[in-house]
Design a protein around this motif. Structure first.
Motif, PDB file in Angstrom:
ATOM      1  N   ASN A 462       1.442  -1.251   7.502  1.00 54.41           N
ATOM      2  CA  ASN A 462       2.046  -0.506   8.600  1.00 54.41           C
ATOM      3  C   ASN A 462       3.443  -1.033   8.923  1.00 54.41           C
ATOM      4  O   ASN A 462       4.371  -0.272   9.220  1.00 54.41           O
ATOM      5  CB  ASN A 462       1.150  -0.577   9.845  1.00 54.41           C
ATOM      6  N   ILE A 463       3.604  -2.357   8.869  1.00 50.36           N
ATOM      7  CA  ILE A 463       4.919  -2.946   9.127  1.00 50.36           C
ATOM      8  C   ILE A 463       5.924  -2.500   8.078  1.00 50.36           C
ATOM      9  O   ILE A 463       7.099  -2.214   8.381  1.00 50.36           O
ATOM     10  CB  ILE A 463       4.808  -4.486   9.134  1.00 50.36           C
ATOM     11  N   SER A 464       5.462  -2.412   6.835  1.00 48.07           N
ATOM     12  CA  SER A 464       6.377  -2.091   5.727  1.00 48.07           C
ATOM     13  C   SER A 464       6.947  -0.681   5.826  1.00 48.07           C
ATOM     14  O   SER A 464       7.929  -0.354   5.151  1.00 48.07           O
ATOM     15  CB  SER A 464       5.657  -2.251   4.389  1.00 48.07           C
ATOM     16  N   LYS A 465       6.351   0.162   6.659  1.00 46.75           N
ATOM     17  CA  LYS A 465       6.847   1.537   6.803  1.00 46.75           C
ATOM     18  C   LYS A 465       8.113   1.609   7.649  1.00 46.75           C
ATOM     19  O   LYS A 465       8.818   2.627   7.630  1.00 46.75           O
ATOM     20  CB  LYS A 465       5.749   2.418   7.406  1.00 46.75           C
ATOM     21  N   GLU A 466       8.431   0.537   8.405  1.00 48.92           N
ATOM     22  CA  GLU A 466       9.664   0.497   9.204  1.00 48.92           C
ATOM     23  C   GLU A 466      10.862   0.376   8.277  1.00 48.92           C
ATOM     24  O   GLU A 466      10.908  -0.476   7.385  1.00 48.92           O
ATOM     25  CB  GLU A 466       9.626  -0.688  10.169  1.00 48.92           C
ATOM     26  N   SER A 467      11.843   1.244   8.472  1.00 46.63           N
ATOM     27  CA  SER A 467      13.003   1.305   7.572  1.00 46.63           C
ATOM     28  C   SER A 467      13.789  -0.007   7.560  1.00 46.63           C
ATOM     29  O   SER A 467      14.250  -0.463   6.507  1.00 46.63           O
ATOM     30  CB  SER A 467      13.913   2.472   7.961  1.00 46.63           C
ATOM     31  N   GLU A 468      13.971  -0.616   8.732  1.00 46.28           N
ATOM     32  CA  GLU A 468      14.752  -1.854   8.803  1.00 46.28           C
ATOM     33  C   GLU A 468      14.053  -2.975   8.039  1.00 46.28           C
ATOM     34  O   GLU A 468      14.706  -3.754   7.329  1.00 46.28           O
ATOM     35  CB  GLU A 468      14.951  -2.256  10.271  1.00 46.28           C
ATOM     36  N   ILE A 469      12.721  -3.023   8.160  1.00 43.72           N
ATOM     37  CA  ILE A 469      11.964  -4.057   7.448  1.00 43.72           C
ATOM     38  C   ILE A 469      12.028  -3.797   5.945  1.00 43.72           C
ATOM     39  O   ILE A 469      12.168  -4.724   5.136  1.00 43.72           O
ATOM     40  CB  ILE A 469      10.512  -4.094   7.957  1.00 43.72           C
ATOM     41  N   SER A 470      11.937  -2.538   5.557  1.00 44.88           N
ATOM     42  CA  SER A 470      12.017  -2.192   4.133  1.00 44.88           C
ATOM     43  C   SER A 470      13.359  -2.643   3.546  1.00 44.88           C
ATOM     44  O   SER A 470      13.425  -3.107   2.404  1.00 44.88           O
ATOM     45  CB  SER A 470      11.861  -0.674   3.942  1.00 44.88           C
ATOM     46  N   GLU A 471      14.403  -2.514   4.313  1.00 45.12           N
ATOM     47  CA  GLU A 471      15.739  -2.926   3.850  1.00 45.12           C
ATOM     48  C   GLU A 471      15.793  -4.448   3.662  1.00 45.12           C
ATOM     49  O   GLU A 471      16.373  -4.945   2.683  1.00 45.12           O
ATOM     50  CB  GLU A 471      16.794  -2.468   4.863  1.00 45.12           C
ATOM     51  N   ILE A 472      15.190  -5.185   4.600  1.00 45.25           N
ATOM     52  CA  ILE A 472      15.175  -6.649   4.483  1.00 45.25           C
ATOM     53  C   ILE A 472      14.391  -7.072   3.235  1.00 45.25           C
ATOM     54  O   ILE A 472      14.803  -7.971   2.496  1.00 45.25           O
ATOM     55  CB  ILE A 472      14.556  -7.275   5.748  1.00 45.25           C
ATOM     56  N   VAL A 473      13.245  -6.400   3.004  1.00 43.77           N
ATOM     57  CA  VAL A 473      12.417  -6.709   1.826  1.00 43.77           C
ATOM     58  C   VAL A 473      13.202  -6.464   0.545  1.00 43.77           C
ATOM     59  O   VAL A 473      13.218  -7.303  -0.368  1.00 43.77           O
ATOM     60  CB  VAL A 473      11.125  -5.857   1.847  1.00 43.77           C
ATOM     61  N   LYS A 474      13.872  -5.331   0.479  1.00 42.26           N
ATOM     62  CA  LYS A 474      14.635  -5.001  -0.715  1.00 42.26           C
ATOM     63  C   LYS A 474      15.757  -5.991  -0.952  1.00 42.26           C
ATOM     64  O   LYS A 474      15.990  -6.440  -2.086  1.00 42.26           O
ATOM     65  CB  LYS A 474      15.188  -3.577  -0.577  1.00 42.26           C
ATOM     66  N   GLU A 475      16.456  -6.314   0.113  1.00 43.76           N
ATOM     67  CA  GLU A 475      17.584  -7.248   0.004  1.00 43.76           C
ATOM     68  C   GLU A 475      17.114  -8.633  -0.454  1.00 43.76           C
ATOM     69  O   GLU A 475      17.800  -9.314  -1.217  1.00 43.76           O
ATOM     70  CB  GLU A 475      18.281  -7.357   1.369  1.00 43.76           C
ATOM     71  N   ARG A 548       4.841  -9.765  -0.490  1.00 43.21           N
ATOM     72  CA  ARG A 548       3.583  -9.101  -0.131  1.00 43.21           C
ATOM     73  C   ARG A 548       3.832  -7.676   0.345  1.00 43.21           C
ATOM     74  O   ARG A 548       3.100  -6.743  -0.013  1.00 43.21           O
ATOM     75  CB  ARG A 548       2.855  -9.908   0.949  1.00 43.21           C
ATOM     76  N   LEU A 549       4.891  -7.475   1.144  1.00 45.18           N
ATOM     77  CA  LEU A 549       5.205  -6.125   1.602  1.00 45.18           C
ATOM     78  C   LEU A 549       5.632  -5.239   0.442  1.00 45.18           C
ATOM     79  O   LEU A 549       5.263  -4.059   0.362  1.00 45.18           O
ATOM     80  CB  LEU A 549       6.306  -6.177   2.670  1.00 45.18           C
ATOM     81  N   TRP A 550       6.404  -5.813  -0.472  1.00 40.12           N
ATOM     82  CA  TRP A 550       6.862  -5.046  -1.649  1.00 40.12           C
ATOM     83  C   TRP A 550       5.662  -4.618  -2.498  1.00 40.12           C
ATOM     84  O   TRP A 550       5.598  -3.480  -2.980  1.00 40.12           O
ATOM     85  CB  TRP A 550       7.821  -5.914  -2.457  1.00 40.12           C
ATOM     86  N   MET A 551       4.708  -5.504  -2.677  1.00 40.06           N
ATOM     87  CA  MET A 551       3.539  -5.181  -3.475  1.00 40.06           C
ATOM     88  C   MET A 551       2.669  -4.133  -2.785  1.00 40.06           C
ATOM     89  O   MET A 551       2.118  -3.231  -3.429  1.00 40.06           O
ATOM     90  CB  MET A 551       2.717  -6.444  -3.753  1.00 40.06           C
ATOM     91  N   LEU A 552       2.551  -4.227  -1.467  1.00 44.60           N
ATOM     92  CA  LEU A 552       1.768  -3.238  -0.730  1.00 44.60           C
ATOM     93  C   LEU A 552       2.411  -1.863  -0.761  1.00 44.60           C
ATOM     94  O   LEU A 552       1.727  -0.840  -0.742  1.00 44.60           O
ATOM     95  CB  LEU A 552       1.565  -3.700   0.713  1.00 44.60           C
ATOM     96  N   GLN A 553       3.726  -1.826  -0.817  1.00 41.43           N
ATOM     97  CA  GLN A 553       4.431  -0.544  -0.877  1.00 41.43           C
ATOM     98  C   GLN A 553       4.142   0.201  -2.183  1.00 41.43           C
ATOM     99  O   GLN A 553       4.269   1.419  -2.262  1.00 41.43           O
ATOM    100  CB  GLN A 553       5.939  -0.765  -0.736  1.00 41.43           C
ATOM    101  N   LYS A 554       3.682  -0.537  -3.211  1.00 43.10           N
ATOM    102  CA  LYS A 554       3.403   0.094  -4.509  1.00 43.10           C
ATOM    103  C   LYS A 554       2.020   0.741  -4.551  1.00 43.10           C
ATOM    104  O   LYS A 554       1.693   1.439  -5.494  1.00 43.10           O
ATOM    105  CB  LYS A 554       3.502  -0.935  -5.640  1.00 43.10           C
ATOM    106  N   LEU A 555       1.179   0.506  -3.535  1.00 42.30           N
ATOM    107  CA  LEU A 555      -0.162   1.081  -3.521  1.00 42.30           C
ATOM    108  C   LEU A 555      -0.110   2.592  -3.313  1.00 42.30           C
ATOM    109  O   LEU A 555       0.716   3.092  -2.587  1.00 42.30           O
ATOM    110  CB  LEU A 555      -0.994   0.432  -2.409  1.00 42.30           C
TER     111      LEU A 555
END
Length: 555
Positions: A462-475, A548-555
């Motif tokens: 659920n946290i990974s769906k936030e756009s700002e958090i997704s940007e931090i994960v990618k960076e 962990r967030l990056w891996m969960l986003q692949k589900l």
């Protein structure tokens, strides 16, 4: 049924003939053909023939005539009719005694009776008899086919068959399970069904008494000195079952009996085809119902209850949903009788379904099962016991039995929670599917993941769906992704294992099968690419959370 010697010797053309031996056998001995033969006999005479001869060539030496009669006996002929008055005037007593001993019927025909007249009369009688047999066999064929068309079942087929041939019989399915029998030896049936290893192939015995082609497909077996016969019930070259029969004497297997048995095989094959078609239709209906129950957001109402009841399901019970992922490590090897060698998912699903049903009966729980591509969906009645314990015991039973049947197969499971609301089936499936995906992503295949144990992962999803958090994960981890792709390395996996062993370099190197210095080099690369220090707790936490967030986003 069948033409006897008595039928022939009482023909008008035979009025002046005399039966010299075997008078008591006239009504017992069968005649299937008529021929004219002189010495030598060789292989020109078949079993159950009415043989006509003048004895030419034997007139000067009674020993030659005696050897001629011996050859006729050896051929299996029923009757030797000798035209006396030209070459043979009196049949020697020792020849008559030989015929009596060997149960050969000898008939003395006056010379003036023409063989052509006898041949014509006998052939007409044989033809009439065969035509009668064919008509009778055709009536039986129609009766047997009607048993299938009128839904009377195997019991009626067996009853009709026994009524016409008077031979004890039984019908089994392809797994040798007895479906019905008529006056068949129960001890043999028990051995055939459950202890087939006690059956022995009978010694090579000539069971052919006519030229009916079905004779060549008979298998003979012995059990404790009792013999019986088996015929395969085939459809499209596949065995659907077996027809067993046990005549008192092999000579009961006449042309008529074999014709009727052949028609019975056809009727049984049609029955099994029809039964399989009905079963497959029912399976498809159940599969579609359970699949829709799982994947469609449908509320449980009276209409759904009624449809479930028609399929034998009770939706008033409480169920737990399990989703299994099927993986194959190698080709499936199976035994000859039960498991044909196949790597197709459809054939494997059959055995999985079979074991699920078995486990449900073992634990006295209702099961509903369907398949969705390479996944199996199960709804298991929970009962009063704690559902986690019930589920584990249920899955243990399935996996233990499947491991004995199908080598190289691995199952991963996701298990939902015990729910009781109008969307319980849909929500239960969603939970089980989510648990399965998280379990495989985190731990690989071969694991069981309960929905209640995935709270942290669901929170992170659920946290990974936030756009700002997704940007931090990618960076944070994009440099690692790019490096792994370019250099064909796996720095992300290296960090995961390093984290799993709580930063222990030696254990991590051993697990990754790396030299210690090689591992340290990889860890320095991770720090260099991300700009994070693994010895700093905040940096370590940021990298761990991002991966962990990056891996969960692949589900």
């Amino acid at each position: 049924m069948g033409l006897t010697v008595s039928d022939i010797v009482h023909l008008p053309v035979m009025n002046t003939s005399k039966v010299k031996t075997g008078m008591e056998l006239l009504k017992e001995k069968k005649v299937e053909w008529v021929s004219v033969i002189e010495t030598p006999v060789e292989n020109f005479v078949r079993k159950n023939e009415f043989v006509l001869s003048t004895g030419v060539g034997c007139e000067k030496d009674s020993t030659i005539f005696e050897n001629f009669v011996k050859d006729i006996i050896k051929s299996g002929a029923t009757v030797l009719a000798i035209a006396t008055g030209r070459f043979i005037f009196d049949i020697p007593d020792r020849v008559l005694q030989l015929a009596r001993n060997e149960e050969l019927i000898i008939v003395d025909i006056p010379w003036e009776v023409r063989f052509a007249d006898i041949l014509q009369s006998v052939m007409r009688k044989i033809t009439d008899e065969r035509q009668t047999e064919r008509k009778q066999a055709e009536r039986v064929r129609q009766q047997l086919i009607d048993c299938v068309l009128l839904d009377k079942g195997l019991e009626e087929i067996a009853h009709t068959l026994y009524k016409n041939i008077k031979i004890p019989l039984a019908i089994t399915d392809s797994h040798r399970a007895i479906r019905t029998s008529q006056h068949f030896n129960k001890t043999i049936l028990h051995a055939y069904e459950g202890e087939g290893n006690k059956l022995q192939n009978a010694s090579a015995t000539d069971i052919q008494f006519s030229e009916h082609p079905l004779y060549y497909h008979i298998n003979e077996y012995e059990f404790e000195k009792d013999a019986f016969f088996q015929l395969h019930i085939l459809n499209n070259h596949k065995t659907q079952g077996f027809l067993l029969f046990q005549p008192k004497e092999k000579k009961q297997l006449s042309w008529f009996v074999m014709n009727v048995l052949e028609h019975a095989l056809t009727a049984c094959a049609l029955f099994f085809v029809k039964e399989n078609a009905i079963e497959l239709t029912e399976i498809r209906l159940k599969d579609n119902f359970v699949l829709n129950l799982a994947k469609q957001e449908t509320k449980i109402d009276d209409q759904l209850f009624s449809k479930a009841n028609l399929l034998g399901y009770d939706l008033s019970k409480s169920y737990i949903c399990m989703v299994g992922d099927i993986r194959y490590k190698e080709a499936i090897e199976t035994n000859e009788n039960d498991n044909p060698k196949s790597s197709s998912l459809q054939s494997m699903n059959y055995y999985i379904q079979k074991e699920i049903t078995y486990a449900g009966k073992l634990f006295e729980r209702i099961t509903m099962t369907t398949f969705d591509e390479d996944q199996v969906i199960i709804y298991l009645e929970t009962g009063t016991a704690p559902y986690i314990e019930t589920v584990n015991q249920f899955l243990d039973t399935i996996e233990r039995r499947l491991s004995e049947l199908l080598s190289g197969m691995e199952l991963s499971w996701g298990i939902g929670t015990d729910k009781n609301n109008n969307l319980a089936f849909y929500e239960g499936y969603q939970e089980a599917k989510t648990s399965l995906d998280i379990g495989i992503q985190q731990h690989g295949s071969g694991q069981r993941t309960f929905f209640n144990d995935t709270k942290i992962n669901r929170l992170l999803m659920n946290i990974s769906k936030e756009s700002e958090i997704s940007e931090i994960v990618k960076e944070t981890i994009q440099p690692l992704i790019d490096y792994d792709k370019k250099r064909q390395t796996d720095l992300i996996h290296t960090f995961i294992v390093y984290n799993q062993y709580k930063g222990n370099v030696s254990q991590t190197a051993r697990e990754l099968n790396l030299h210690r210095q090689s591992l340290l080099h990889r860890l320095r690369n991770i720090e260099s690419l991300t700009g994070l220090l693994l010895v700093e707790s905040d940096d370590f936490f940021l990298l761990e959370l991002s991966i962990r967030l990056w891996m969960l986003q692949k589900l």
